[in-house]
Scaffold this motif. Structure first.
Motif, mmCIF file in Angstrom:
data_model
loop_
_atom_site.group_PDB
_atom_site.id
_atom_site.type_symbol
_atom_site.label_atom_id
_atom_site.label_comp_id
_atom_site.label_asym_id
_atom_site.label_seq_id
_atom_site.Cartn_x
_atom_site.Cartn_y
_atom_site.Cartn_z
ATOM 1 N N ASN A 116 -6.799 2.372 11.145
ATOM 2 C CA ASN A 116 -5.826 2.616 10.077
ATOM 3 C C ASN A 116 -4.940 3.810 10.394
ATOM 4 O OD1 ASN A 116 -6.641 0.424 8.529
ATOM 5 N ND2 ASN A 116 -8.165 1.605 7.426
ATOM 6 N N ARG A 117 -5.534 4.876 10.911
ATOM 7 C CA ARG A 117 -4.756 6.062 11.273
ATOM 8 C C ARG A 117 -3.736 5.720 12.364
ATOM 9 N NH1 ARG A 117 -8.358 9.836 13.730
ATOM 10 N NH2 ARG A 117 -9.593 9.143 11.993
ATOM 11 N N ALA A 118 -4.171 4.980 13.374
ATOM 12 C CA ALA A 118 -3.273 4.623 14.476
ATOM 13 C C ALA A 118 -2.129 3.726 14.005
ATOM 14 C CB ALA A 118 -4.060 3.926 15.586
ATOM 15 N N LEU A 119 -2.385 2.909 12.992
ATOM 16 C CA LEU A 119 -1.376 1.985 12.472
ATOM 17 C C LEU A 119 -0.580 2.577 11.306
ATOM 18 C CD1 LEU A 119 -3.394 -1.350 12.557
ATOM 19 C CD2 LEU A 119 -1.638 -0.577 14.169
ATOM 20 N N GLY A 120 -0.941 3.781 10.877
ATOM 21 C CA GLY A 120 -0.238 4.397 9.749
ATOM 22 C C GLY A 120 -0.577 3.751 8.424
ATOM 23 N N LEU A 121 -1.781 3.186 8.316
ATOM 24 C CA LEU A 121 -2.234 2.542 7.082
ATOM 25 C C LEU A 121 -3.133 3.493 6.304
ATOM 26 C CD1 LEU A 121 -3.197 -0.941 8.570
ATOM 27 C CD2 LEU A 121 -1.118 -0.350 7.304
ATOM 28 N N PRO A 122 -3.324 3.252 5.000
ATOM 29 C CA PRO A 122 -4.253 4.089 4.227
ATOM 30 C C PRO A 122 -5.640 4.060 4.856
ATOM 31 C CG PRO A 122 -3.017 2.628 2.776
ATOM 32 C CD PRO A 122 -2.709 2.210 4.187
ATOM 33 N N ASP A 123 -6.317 5.182 4.843
ATOM 34 C CA ASP A 123 -7.634 5.305 5.451
ATOM 35 C C ASP A 123 -8.699 4.808 4.492
ATOM 36 O OD1 ASP A 123 -9.666 5.864 7.159
ATOM 37 O OD2 ASP A 123 -9.602 8.030 6.869
ATOM 38 N N ARG A 124 -8.894 3.527 4.502
ATOM 39 C CA ARG A 124 -9.909 2.931 3.648
ATOM 40 C C ARG A 124 -10.351 1.617 4.254
ATOM 41 N NH1 ARG A 124 -7.488 -1.314 1.185
ATOM 42 N NH2 ARG A 124 -5.245 -1.220 1.006
ATOM 43 N N VAL A 125 -11.550 1.189 3.909
ATOM 44 C CA VAL A 125 -12.024 -0.126 4.309
ATOM 45 C C VAL A 125 -11.395 -1.122 3.360
ATOM 46 C CG1 VAL A 125 -14.049 -1.617 4.546
ATOM 47 C CG2 VAL A 125 -14.179 0.782 5.216
ATOM 48 N N ARG A 126 -10.771 -2.117 3.924
ATOM 49 C CA ARG A 126 -10.148 -3.133 3.080
ATOM 50 C C ARG A 126 -11.234 -4.017 2.491
ATOM 51 N NH1 ARG A 126 -5.249 -5.290 6.783
ATOM 52 N NH2 ARG A 126 -4.536 -3.278 7.457
ATOM 53 N N THR A 127 -11.081 -4.348 1.229
ATOM 54 C CA THR A 127 -12.012 -5.282 0.614
ATOM 55 C C THR A 127 -11.210 -6.481 0.168
ATOM 56 O OG1 THR A 127 -11.759 -4.158 -1.500
ATOM 57 C CG2 THR A 127 -13.645 -3.527 -0.158
ATOM 58 N N LEU A 128 -11.620 -7.612 0.639
ATOM 59 C CA LEU A 128 -10.926 -8.852 0.299
ATOM 60 C C LEU A 128 -11.728 -9.575 -0.763
ATOM 61 C CD1 LEU A 128 -10.030 -10.022 3.911
ATOM 62 C CD2 LEU A 128 -8.624 -8.719 2.319
ATOM 63 N N HIS A 129 -11.047 -10.044 -1.791
ATOM 64 C CA HIS A 129 -11.703 -10.755 -2.869
ATOM 65 C C HIS A 129 -12.134 -12.132 -2.391
ATOM 66 C CE1 HIS A 129 -12.728 -12.213 -6.808
ATOM 67 N NE2 HIS A 129 -11.922 -13.242 -6.623
ATOM 68 N N THR A 130 -13.395 -12.460 -2.621
ATOM 69 C CA THR A 130 -13.898 -13.785 -2.327
ATOM 70 C C THR A 130 -14.288 -14.425 -3.644
ATOM 71 O OG1 THR A 130 -14.785 -12.974 -0.248
ATOM 72 C CG2 THR A 130 -15.641 -15.072 -1.038
ATOM 73 N N PRO A 131 -13.706 -15.588 -3.946
ATOM 74 C CA PRO A 131 -14.034 -16.232 -5.225
ATOM 75 C C PRO A 131 -15.518 -16.573 -5.287
ATOM 76 C CG PRO A 131 -12.304 -17.452 -4.040
ATOM 77 C CD PRO A 131 -12.774 -16.344 -3.175
ATOM 78 N N PRO A 132 -16.108 -16.550 -6.489
ATOM 79 C CA PRO A 132 -17.528 -16.908 -6.619
ATOM 80 C C PRO A 132 -17.742 -18.359 -6.240
ATOM 81 C CG PRO A 132 -16.536 -16.472 -8.771
ATOM 82 C CD PRO A 132 -15.510 -16.202 -7.734
ATOM 83 N N ARG A 133 -18.935 -18.650 -5.731
ATOM 84 C CA ARG A 133 -19.285 -20.031 -5.353
ATOM 85 C C ARG A 133 -19.682 -20.823 -6.598
ATOM 86 N NH1 ARG A 133 -21.100 -21.216 0.146
ATOM 87 N NH2 ARG A 133 -20.488 -19.449 1.408
ATOM 88 N N GLY A 134 -19.545 -22.106 -6.444
ATOM 89 C CA GLY A 134 -20.020 -22.983 -7.507
ATOM 90 C C GLY A 134 -18.955 -23.264 -8.538
#
Length: 136
Positions: A116-134
């Motif tokens: 993220n630092r090298a790309l100039g992005l915010p320093d955080r782990v991205r969390t992607l929403h995954t819809p619930p199963r079922g």
């Protein structure tokens, strides 16, 4: 979506890192040796290169030097991936033109912070929403 070129000759390591970065929202390209790294970087212009520091065909230091000497690839940040505790490898990687160094085994939050630092992005782990199963 940032594109990362992973250069790793170990199939299991390359596949595991690829899957982990895809889950974080990155597009992935791969190469298995230094010659492939140079070729793929020239063809695909990735946003960042993760370069294993122990590569066959063209060794990693030479690949990094060639990438940094080529006007078409010199601006691509390179993060070398070295064996844990190998301070001499880290120094050689930086001397060859790598922008940063990280150690194996991979600590994903630490590596993501460097990416993220090298790309100039915010320093955080991205969390992607995954819809619930079922249903429901």
């Amino acid at each position: 979506m940032p594109r990362v070129l992973i250069v790793e000759d170990n199939d299991a390591d390359r596949d595991a890192l690829s899957r982990r970065l895809v889950r974080q929202g990155f597009e992935i390209a791969v190469a298995m040796d230094g010659a492939g790294a140079i070729e793929r970087a020239r063809m695909e212009s990735p946003d960042l290169i993760l370069l294993d520091w122990s590569l066959p065909v063209i060794e990693s230091g030479e690949a990094a030097r060639r990438l940094k000497a080529d006007p078409g690839t010199q601006s691509i940040p390179i993060i070398a991936l070295t064996a844990q505790g190998a301070a001499d490898e880290a120094e050689r990687a930086l001397d060859a033109g790598c922008n940063d160094v990280d150690t194996k085994p991979i600590d994903l939050p630490r590596l993501l912070s460097k990416i993220n630092r090298a790309l100039g992005l915010p320093d955080r782990v991205r969390t992607l929403h995954t819809p619930p199963r079922g249903g429901g």
